[in-house]
Design a protein around this motif. Structure first.
Motif, PDB file in Angstrom:
ATOM      1  N   LEU A  13       0.995  -1.299  -0.047  1.00 34.97           N
ATOM      2  CA  LEU A  13      -0.079   0.072   0.216  1.00 34.97           C
ATOM      3  C   LEU A  13       0.753   1.201  -0.064  1.00 34.97           C
ATOM      4  O   LEU A  13       0.424   2.174  -0.691  1.00 34.97           O
ATOM      5  CB  LEU A  13      -1.041  -0.087   1.393  1.00 34.97           C
ATOM      6  N   SER A  14       2.070   1.191   0.543  1.00 35.48           N
ATOM      7  CA  SER A  14       2.802   2.294   0.683  1.00 35.48           C
ATOM      8  C   SER A  14       3.393   2.541  -0.928  1.00 35.48           C
ATOM      9  O   SER A  14       3.734   4.062  -1.131  1.00 35.48           O
ATOM     10  CB  SER A  14       3.793   2.193   1.656  1.00 35.48           C
ATOM     11  N   GLY A  19       0.249   8.418  -0.106  1.00 31.25           N
ATOM     12  CA  GLY A  19      -0.544   9.340   0.644  1.00 31.25           C
ATOM     13  C   GLY A  19      -1.855   8.787   1.357  1.00 31.25           C
ATOM     14  O   GLY A  19      -2.363   9.403   2.306  1.00 31.25           O
ATOM     15  N   LEU A  20      -1.937   7.534   1.406  1.00 26.62           N
ATOM     16  CA  LEU A  20      -3.051   6.821   2.186  1.00 26.62           C
ATOM     17  C   LEU A  20      -2.966   6.913   3.629  1.00 26.62           C
ATOM     18  O   LEU A  20      -1.866   6.939   4.354  1.00 26.62           O
ATOM     19  CB  LEU A  20      -2.785   5.194   1.798  1.00 26.62           C
ATOM     20  N   THR A  21      -4.196   7.295   4.300  1.00 29.45           N
ATOM     21  CA  THR A  21      -4.489   7.677   5.452  1.00 29.45           C
ATOM     22  C   THR A  21      -5.423   6.608   6.073  1.00 29.45           C
ATOM     23  O   THR A  21      -5.480   6.579   7.422  1.00 29.45           O
ATOM     24  CB  THR A  21      -4.764   9.157   5.752  1.00 29.45           C
ATOM     25  N   ALA A  22      -6.197   5.947   5.562  1.00 28.10           N
ATOM     26  CA  ALA A  22      -7.314   5.040   5.940  1.00 28.10           C
ATOM     27  C   ALA A  22      -7.500   3.942   5.021  1.00 28.10           C
ATOM     28  O   ALA A  22      -7.323   3.967   3.627  1.00 28.10           O
ATOM     29  CB  ALA A  22      -8.653   5.847   6.131  1.00 28.10           C
ATOM     30  N   VAL A  23      -7.926   2.648   5.546  1.00 24.84           N
ATOM     31  CA  VAL A  23      -8.060   1.481   4.573  1.00 24.84           C
ATOM     32  C   VAL A  23      -9.274   0.591   5.301  1.00 24.84           C
ATOM     33  O   VAL A  23      -9.428   0.492   6.680  1.00 24.84           O
ATOM     34  CB  VAL A  23      -6.808   0.556   4.846  1.00 24.84           C
ATOM     35  N   GLY A  71      -7.215   1.949  19.261  1.00 27.87           N
ATOM     36  CA  GLY A  71      -8.453   2.247  18.587  1.00 27.87           C
ATOM     37  C   GLY A  71      -8.156   2.472  16.826  1.00 27.87           C
ATOM     38  O   GLY A  71      -9.291   2.944  16.102  1.00 27.87           O
ATOM     39  N   SER A  72      -6.902   2.420  16.329  1.00 25.34           N
ATOM     40  CA  SER A  72      -6.908   3.001  15.025  1.00 25.34           C
ATOM     41  C   SER A  72      -7.145   1.842  14.066  1.00 25.34           C
ATOM     42  O   SER A  72      -7.428   1.759  12.938  1.00 25.34           O
ATOM     43  CB  SER A  72      -5.207   3.157  14.824  1.00 25.34           C
ATOM     44  N   VAL A  73      -7.352   0.659  14.614  1.00 18.55           N
ATOM     45  CA  VAL A  73      -7.514  -0.600  13.903  1.00 18.55           C
ATOM     46  C   VAL A  73      -8.995  -1.258  14.464  1.00 18.55           C
ATOM     47  O   VAL A  73      -8.842  -1.600  15.780  1.00 18.55           O
ATOM     48  CB  VAL A  73      -6.428  -1.578  13.507  1.00 18.55           C
TER      49      VAL A  73
END
Length: 86
Positions: A13-14, A19-23, A71-73
């Motif tokens: 993904l990188s 510039g990805l911030t959410a998936v 809580g990020s995932v």
């Protein structure tokens, strides 16, 4: 950006979306039409530190540990049938 993977597949993904911030990850499958055990797909996420090692057991997110400590995932649970949208 949509990505379709097969068993054993992967994507960086990188590299694909710098510039990805959410998936959002979703798994979908068709019900087995031949004899044998029904399919059961499982998704998990490993949260790693800068050295590439999983931070702790709590940072292994799967159907039995649904949320990372910060809580990020979030894992939304186990679907055993594949029924539903998408």
């Amino acid at each position: 950006m949509g990505v379709s993977l097969s068993k054993g597949g992967n994507v960086s993904l990188s590299k694909e979306a710098p510039g990805l911030t959410a998936v959002l990850v979703g798994l979908g499958w068709d019900v087995r039409t031949t004899t044998g055990t029904d399919y059961d797909l499982d998704a998990s996420a490993l949260l790693c530190d800068d050295s590439g090692k999983v931070i702790s057991d709590q940072h292994f997110i799967f159907y039995n540990n649904l949320t990372s400590p910060d809580g990020s995932v979030e894992h939304t649970g186990d679907n055993l049938t594949g029924e539903g949208e998408g």
